[in-house]
Design a protein around this motif. Structure first.
Motif, PDB file in Angstrom:
ATOM      1  N   ALA A   1      22.632 -12.934 -64.299  1.00 10.22           N
ATOM      2  CA  ALA A   1      22.460 -14.375 -64.093  1.00 10.22           C
ATOM      3  C   ALA A   1      21.187 -14.817 -64.812  1.00 10.22           C
ATOM      4  CB  ALA A   1      22.383 -14.689 -62.605  1.00 10.22           C
ATOM      5  N   PRO A   2      21.089 -16.083 -65.148  1.00  9.68           N
ATOM      6  CA  PRO A   2      19.947 -16.550 -65.938  1.00  9.68           C
ATOM      7  C   PRO A   2      18.579 -16.197 -65.363  1.00  9.68           C
ATOM      8  CG  PRO A   2      21.616 -18.243 -65.855  1.00  9.68           C
ATOM      9  CD  PRO A   2      22.071 -17.146 -64.927  1.00  9.68           C
ATOM     10  N   TYR A   3      18.439 -16.170 -64.043  1.00 15.78           N
ATOM     11  CA  TYR A   3      17.121 -15.914 -63.471  1.00 15.78           C
ATOM     12  C   TYR A   3      16.972 -14.511 -62.882  1.00 15.78           C
ATOM     13  CZ  TYR A   3      16.591 -20.852 -64.286  1.00 15.78           C
ATOM     14  OH  TYR A   3      16.530 -22.081 -64.896  1.00 15.78           O
ATOM     15  N   ASP A   4      17.928 -13.621 -63.151  1.00 18.91           N
ATOM     16  CA  ASP A   4      17.774 -12.229 -62.724  1.00 18.91           C
ATOM     17  C   ASP A   4      16.651 -11.594 -63.540  1.00 18.91           C
ATOM     18  OD1 ASP A   4      19.775 -12.301 -60.851  1.00 18.91           O
ATOM     19  OD2 ASP A   4      21.300 -11.420 -62.149  1.00 18.91           O
ATOM     20  N   PRO A   5      15.753 -10.871 -62.869  1.00 22.62           N
ATOM     21  CA  PRO A   5      14.662 -10.239 -63.614  1.00 22.62           C
ATOM     22  C   PRO A   5      15.183  -9.094 -64.491  1.00 22.62           C
ATOM     23  CG  PRO A   5      14.567  -9.636 -61.288  1.00 22.62           C
ATOM     24  CD  PRO A   5      15.659 -10.648 -61.436  1.00 22.62           C
ATOM     25  N   PRO A   6      14.487  -8.816 -65.580  1.00 21.30           N
ATOM     26  CA  PRO A   6      14.883  -7.676 -66.416  1.00 21.30           C
ATOM     27  C   PRO A   6      14.919  -6.397 -65.583  1.00 21.30           C
ATOM     28  CG  PRO A   6      13.188  -8.968 -67.498  1.00 21.30           C
ATOM     29  CD  PRO A   6      13.318  -9.501 -66.097  1.00 21.30           C
ATOM     30  N   GLY A   7      15.872  -5.557 -65.866  1.00 23.30           N
ATOM     31  CA  GLY A   7      16.010  -4.303 -65.127  1.00 23.30           C
ATOM     32  C   GLY A   7      16.916  -4.400 -63.923  1.00 23.30           C
ATOM     33  N   THR A   8      17.401  -5.602 -63.600  1.00 18.99           N
ATOM     34  CA  THR A   8      18.346  -5.747 -62.499  1.00 18.99           C
ATOM     35  C   THR A   8      19.615  -4.983 -62.848  1.00 18.99           C
ATOM     36  OG1 THR A   8      17.492  -7.938 -61.960  1.00 18.99           O
ATOM     37  CG2 THR A   8      19.670  -7.387 -61.106  1.00 18.99           C
ATOM     38  N   PRO A   9      20.117  -4.143 -61.938  1.00 19.39           N
ATOM     39  CA  PRO A   9      21.338  -3.379 -62.252  1.00 19.39           C
ATOM     40  C   PRO A   9      22.507  -4.309 -62.571  1.00 19.39           C
ATOM     41  CG  PRO A   9      20.326  -2.585 -60.221  1.00 19.39           C
ATOM     42  CD  PRO A   9      19.596  -3.836 -60.614  1.00 19.39           C
ATOM     43  N   LEU A  10      23.199  -3.989 -63.644  1.00 18.04           N
ATOM     44  CA  LEU A  10      24.355  -4.779 -64.072  1.00 18.04           C
ATOM     45  C   LEU A  10      25.613  -4.255 -63.403  1.00 18.04           C
ATOM     46  CD1 LEU A  10      23.568  -4.967 -67.880  1.00 18.04           C
ATOM     47  CD2 LEU A  10      23.345  -6.811 -66.206  1.00 18.04           C
ATOM     48  N   VAL A  11      26.372  -5.154 -62.798  1.00 16.09           N
ATOM     49  CA  VAL A  11      27.645  -4.799 -62.177  1.00 16.09           C
ATOM     50  C   VAL A  11      28.742  -5.514 -62.963  1.00 16.09           C
ATOM     51  CG1 VAL A  11      29.037  -4.893 -60.080  1.00 16.09           C
ATOM     52  CG2 VAL A  11      26.558  -4.562 -59.918  1.00 16.09           C
ATOM     53  N   PRO A  12      29.534  -4.767 -63.733  1.00 14.81           N
ATOM     54  CA  PRO A  12      30.577  -5.413 -64.538  1.00 14.81           C
ATOM     55  C   PRO A  12      31.612  -6.113 -63.668  1.00 14.81           C
ATOM     56  CG  PRO A  12      30.286  -3.109 -65.167  1.00 14.81           C
ATOM     57  CD  PRO A  12      29.513  -3.322 -63.906  1.00 14.81           C
ATOM     58  N   VAL A  13      32.113  -7.239 -64.166  1.00 11.35           N
ATOM     59  CA  VAL A  13      33.176  -7.961 -63.488  1.00 11.35           C
ATOM     60  C   VAL A  13      34.495  -7.230 -63.749  1.00 11.35           C
ATOM     61  CG1 VAL A  13      33.693  -9.543 -65.392  1.00 11.35           C
ATOM     62  CG2 VAL A  13      34.100 -10.276 -63.052  1.00 11.35           C
ATOM     63  N   LYS A  14      35.384  -7.283 -62.794  1.00  9.04           N
ATOM     64  CA  LYS A  14      36.732  -6.731 -62.950  1.00  9.04           C
ATOM     65  C   LYS A  14      37.717  -7.880 -62.831  1.00  9.04           C
ATOM     66  CE  LYS A  14      35.428  -2.478 -63.208  1.00  9.04           C
ATOM     67  NZ  LYS A  14      35.259  -1.961 -64.525  1.00  9.04           N
ATOM     68  N   HIS A  15      38.918  -7.670 -63.310  1.00  7.31           N
ATOM     69  CA  HIS A  15      39.919  -8.741 -63.255  1.00  7.31           C
ATOM     70  C   HIS A  15      40.211  -9.178 -61.818  1.00  7.31           C
ATOM     71  CE1 HIS A  15      42.187  -4.977 -62.996  1.00  7.31           C
ATOM     72  NE2 HIS A  15      42.965  -5.658 -62.179  1.00  7.31           N
ATOM     73  N   ASP A  16      39.911  -8.317 -60.842  1.00  2.00           N
ATOM     74  CA  ASP A  16      40.171  -8.678 -59.445  1.00  2.00           C
ATOM     75  C   ASP A  16      38.889  -8.967 -58.649  1.00  2.00           C
ATOM     76  OD1 ASP A  16      39.253  -6.077 -59.401  1.00  2.00           O
ATOM     77  OD2 ASP A  16      40.874  -5.303 -58.143  1.00  2.00           O
ATOM     78  N   SER A  17      37.772  -9.185 -59.341  1.00  2.00           N
ATOM     79  CA  SER A  17      36.521  -9.536 -58.658  1.00  2.00           C
ATOM     80  C   SER A  17      36.657 -10.903 -57.999  1.00  2.00           C
ATOM     81  CB  SER A  17      35.350  -9.576 -59.647  1.00  2.00           C
ATOM     82  OG  SER A  17      35.068  -8.300 -60.152  1.00  2.00           O
ATOM     83  N   LEU A  18      35.971 -11.072 -56.881  1.00  2.00           N
ATOM     84  CA  LEU A  18      35.987 -12.339 -56.163  1.00  2.00           C
ATOM     85  C   LEU A  18      34.831 -13.219 -56.636  1.00  2.00           C
ATOM     86  CD1 LEU A  18      36.750 -11.066 -52.561  1.00  2.00           C
ATOM     87  CD2 LEU A  18      38.356 -11.943 -54.267  1.00  2.00           C
ATOM     88  N   PHE A  19      35.074 -14.512 -56.733  1.00  2.00           N
ATOM     89  CA  PHE A  19      34.059 -15.482 -57.111  1.00  2.00           C
ATOM     90  C   PHE A  19      33.977 -16.534 -56.016  1.00  2.00           C
ATOM     91  CE2 PHE A  19      35.240 -13.675 -61.123  1.00  2.00           C
ATOM     92  CZ  PHE A  19      34.101 -13.747 -61.912  1.00  2.00           C
ATOM     93  N   ASN A  20      32.764 -16.964 -55.694  1.00  2.00           N
ATOM     94  CA  ASN A  20      32.571 -18.057 -54.759  1.00  2.00           C
ATOM     95  C   ASN A  20      32.386 -19.332 -55.580  1.00  2.00           C
ATOM     96  OD1 ASN A  20      31.889 -19.832 -52.781  1.00  2.00           O
ATOM     97  ND2 ASN A  20      30.461 -18.470 -51.754  1.00  2.00           N
ATOM     98  N   LEU A  21      33.350 -20.235 -55.503  1.00  2.00           N
ATOM     99  CA  LEU A  21      33.316 -21.449 -56.312  1.00  2.00           C
ATOM    100  C   LEU A  21      32.528 -22.580 -55.671  1.00  2.00           C
ATOM    101  CD1 LEU A  21      37.011 -21.552 -57.518  1.00  2.00           C
ATOM    102  CD2 LEU A  21      35.021 -20.731 -58.753  1.00  2.00           C
ATOM    103  N   PHE A  22      32.141 -22.428 -54.403  1.00  2.00           N
ATOM    104  CA  PHE A  22      31.463 -23.485 -53.680  1.00  2.00           C
ATOM    105  C   PHE A  22      32.258 -24.784 -53.844  1.00  2.00           C
ATOM    106  CE2 PHE A  22      28.073 -20.403 -54.471  1.00  2.00           C
ATOM    107  CZ  PHE A  22      27.657 -20.190 -53.175  1.00  2.00           C
TER     108      PHE A  22
END
Length: 119
Positions: free
Chosen positions: A82-103
């Protein structure tokens, strides 16, 4: 209080081929539902261009026609890019079945569906 200009933040770029997830088991040949492979490829190319704009750290897209899945894919990272994640934050790849919160974003989708139903 002085005016402070806030510059937009962007997700870090990754080559789409390195951060793509496809549900190839679910996707059918587009010709089965009256579409062309070129048309479906252009839809995915548009999604890829949106991802490479760096405005979104991840996106997922599932396109169905006549009840059959013609495209079920995702790009990016669900966490860590995400834009404000600090460098070194572990990256978690998205999968086709990942859930998103659309608010509140789901309101626009529902409004569009209601409009289409009204037509």
């Amino acid at each position: 209080m002085p005016f402070r200009r806030v510059l937009p933040a962007y997700a870090r770029p990754f080559p789409p081929s390195e951060v793509e997830s496809r549900n190839t088991d679910a996707e059918v040949d587009p010709r089965e539902v009256g579409l062309t492979r070129e048309g479906v490829d252009e839809i995915w190319a548009s999604a890829t261009r949106l991802y490479t704009s760096r405005l979104h750290p991840a996106l997922a897209l599932c396109v169905r026609r006549d009840g059959k899945v013609v495209l079920d894919r995702a790009l990016g990272h669900v966490r860590g890019n995400a834009p404000y994640d600090p460098p070194g934050t572990p990256l978690v790849p998205v999968k086709h079945d990942s859930l998103f919160n659309l608010f509140s974003g789901s309101k626009a989708i529902i409004a569009m569906l209601i409009h289409l139903l009204d037509q």
